[in-house]
Design a protein around this motif. Structure first.
Motif, PDB file in Angstrom:
ATOM      1  N   LEU A 166      14.863   2.437  -2.828  1.00  0.00           N
ATOM      2  CA  LEU A 166      15.332   1.144  -2.317  1.00  0.00           C
ATOM      3  C   LEU A 166      14.288   0.505  -1.409  1.00  0.00           C
ATOM      4  O   LEU A 166      14.146  -0.717  -1.367  1.00  0.00           O
ATOM      5  CB  LEU A 166      16.647   1.320  -1.558  1.00  0.00           C
ATOM      6  N   ALA A 167      13.553   1.342  -0.675  1.00  0.00           N
ATOM      7  CA  ALA A 167      12.478   0.829   0.165  1.00  0.00           C
ATOM      8  C   ALA A 167      11.391   0.190  -0.679  1.00  0.00           C
ATOM      9  O   ALA A 167      10.751  -0.777  -0.248  1.00  0.00           O
ATOM     10  CB  ALA A 167      11.883   1.965   1.009  1.00  0.00           C
ATOM     11  N   ILE A 168      11.172   0.695  -1.891  1.00  0.00           N
ATOM     12  CA  ILE A 168      10.206   0.096  -2.803  1.00  0.00           C
ATOM     13  C   ILE A 168      10.788  -1.150  -3.462  1.00  0.00           C
ATOM     14  O   ILE A 168      10.092  -2.147  -3.674  1.00  0.00           O
ATOM     15  CB  ILE A 168       9.783   1.118  -3.879  1.00  0.00           C
ATOM     16  N   ALA A 169      12.080  -1.100  -3.811  1.00  0.00           N
ATOM     17  CA  ALA A 169      12.711  -2.217  -4.515  1.00  0.00           C
ATOM     18  C   ALA A 169      12.879  -3.440  -3.629  1.00  0.00           C
ATOM     19  O   ALA A 169      12.861  -4.570  -4.130  1.00  0.00           O
ATOM     20  CB  ALA A 169      14.078  -1.791  -5.062  1.00  0.00           C
ATOM     21  N   LEU A 170      13.039  -3.234  -2.324  1.00  0.00           N
ATOM     22  CA  LEU A 170      13.312  -4.350  -1.417  1.00  0.00           C
ATOM     23  C   LEU A 170      12.249  -5.450  -1.480  1.00  0.00           C
ATOM     24  O   LEU A 170      12.591  -6.625  -1.660  1.00  0.00           O
ATOM     25  CB  LEU A 170      13.470  -3.822   0.014  1.00  0.00           C
ATOM     26  N   PRO A 171      10.948  -5.135  -1.339  1.00  0.00           N
ATOM     27  CA  PRO A 171       9.953  -6.216  -1.451  1.00  0.00           C
ATOM     28  C   PRO A 171       9.901  -6.837  -2.833  1.00  0.00           C
ATOM     29  O   PRO A 171       9.620  -8.043  -2.966  1.00  0.00           O
ATOM     30  CB  PRO A 171       8.633  -5.518  -1.106  1.00  0.00           C
ATOM     31  N   ALA A 172      10.166  -6.049  -3.891  1.00  0.00           N
ATOM     32  CA  ALA A 172      10.182  -6.614  -5.239  1.00  0.00           C
ATOM     33  C   ALA A 172      11.345  -7.594  -5.397  1.00  0.00           C
ATOM     34  O   ALA A 172      11.202  -8.655  -6.022  1.00  0.00           O
ATOM     35  CB  ALA A 172      10.277  -5.497  -6.271  1.00  0.00           C
ATOM     36  N   ILE A 173      12.497  -7.253  -4.825  1.00  0.00           N
ATOM     37  CA  ILE A 173      13.645  -8.164  -4.856  1.00  0.00           C
ATOM     38  C   ILE A 173      13.321  -9.446  -4.105  1.00  0.00           C
ATOM     39  O   ILE A 173      13.596 -10.557  -4.579  1.00  0.00           O
ATOM     40  CB  ILE A 173      14.879  -7.472  -4.240  1.00  0.00           C
ATOM     41  N   TRP A 174      12.717  -9.304  -2.925  1.00  0.00           N
ATOM     42  CA  TRP A 174      12.335 -10.477  -2.120  1.00  0.00           C
ATOM     43  C   TRP A 174      11.383 -11.385  -2.891  1.00  0.00           C
ATOM     44  O   TRP A 174      11.479 -12.615  -2.812  1.00  0.00           O
ATOM     45  CB  TRP A 174      11.697  -9.989  -0.822  1.00  0.00           C
TER      46      TRP A 174
END
Length: 300
Positions: A166-174
């Motif tokens: 989720l820590a990796i996915a967060l910037p991708a989502i942003w």
């Protein structure tokens, strides 16, 4: 025969350079990669290497590190797709109502797309720095100020695969939510006003209007967004590499593992990982392409 050539011949001649370039640089190199994956070329040296068939693939799927990278990729894909779709649809709903300053909000939502993945990864990597105490920075510092100490250091604790990915996915989502917002917003604006008016005349509430009239019209866009996001999540490399580095086992995905394998000059193993990724992408893309072709054929 000459008459037929005059019909389709000029177009074919115009396309021949593109067909040749695609044939070599896409399909030719895919074929070369597949060929390498079937050999025992575990070094960067040129030469003749014996064929070992699918031995490299069998070794991959028996390897804990590769299976761990696949599990990480699965979690990352689910988190990235769900988060991006939710935020993209939410922002599209807010703008679809015609809020004041809509152009400013659209620009703000789309701005992250203008930032390279490497730059975004470096900044987000700093924000999620796990340092503690008086020198705590980034998100940990925010958790500390909000008295949410139980969340501090959980990003990279290694105790939970979901937390790490989720820590990796967060910037991708942003970074990609604005793109999905633009897709859904275009879909909303493309719905004829007569449908809304007819539903309201029939006494439909605002919830039922969206649930039974507007959202079904967006299903083709939602499917396209799902395929695009799934395809992008499978190929995420630069963002992960910038945030976690090359040697983070708990956040490693197949693309990063392939890069690390290639740096060790294990050409056959790296090629096998690349073909596995290609197969996973094909499983997503080919059914979508077939569905699109059928839909277009039915509309003619």
């Amino acid at each position: 025969m000459y008459g037929r050539f005059r019909t389709w011949g000029p177009g074919l001649l115009v396309l021949l350079p593109t067909i040749g370039l695609l044939g070599y640089f896409v399909y030719g190199l895919i074929g070369a990669t597949l060929n390498t994956s079937l050999t025992a070329q575990h070094a960067a040296r040129r030469g003749s290497y014996p064929y070992v068939g699918f031995e490299n693939y069998a070794n991959l799927f028996a390897e804990e590190r590769f299976l761990n990278s696949l599990k990480n990729l699965g979690v990352l894909t689910v988190a990235f797709i769900v988060g991006t779709l939710i935020f993209g649809l939410l922002w599209a709903l807010l703008l679809e109502k015609g809020v004041p300053g809509e152009s400013i909000f659209r620009s703000v939502y789309l701005f992250p797309m203008a930032i390279s993945m490497i730059a975004s990864g470096v900044v987000w990597g700093w924000l999620m720095n796990p340092s503690t105490g008086d020198d705590a920075r980034g998100i940990n510092r925010l958790f500390h100020l909000l008295h949410l100490g139980f969340l501090e250091n959980s990003w990279w604790s290694g105790t939970s695969r979901w937390t790490n990915m989720l820590a990796i996915a967060l910037p991708a989502i942003w970074q990609l939510s604005g793109y999905i917002m633009a897709l859904f917003l275009a879909g909303f604006r493309g719905i004829p006003p007569e449908l809304r008016e007819a539903a309201r005349v029939d006494g439909a509430s605002e919830f039922k209007l969206y649930r039974h009239v507007l959202f079904p019209q967006l299903s083709p866009i939602a499917l396209s967004a799902l395929i695009i996001l799934g395809h992008m999540s499978l190929k995420l490399f630069d963002l992960i590499y910038a945030i976690a580095g090359p040697s983070q086992f708990r956040t490693e995905v197949p693309s990063v593992y392939m890069w690390n394998t290639l740096l060790r000059s294990d050409m056959a193993k790296a090629a096998a990982i690349a073909i596995v990724l290609l197969a996973v992408v094909a499983v997503l893309v080919i059914p979508y392409v077939a569905y699109t072709v059928r839909q277009e054929s039915a509309e003619r």
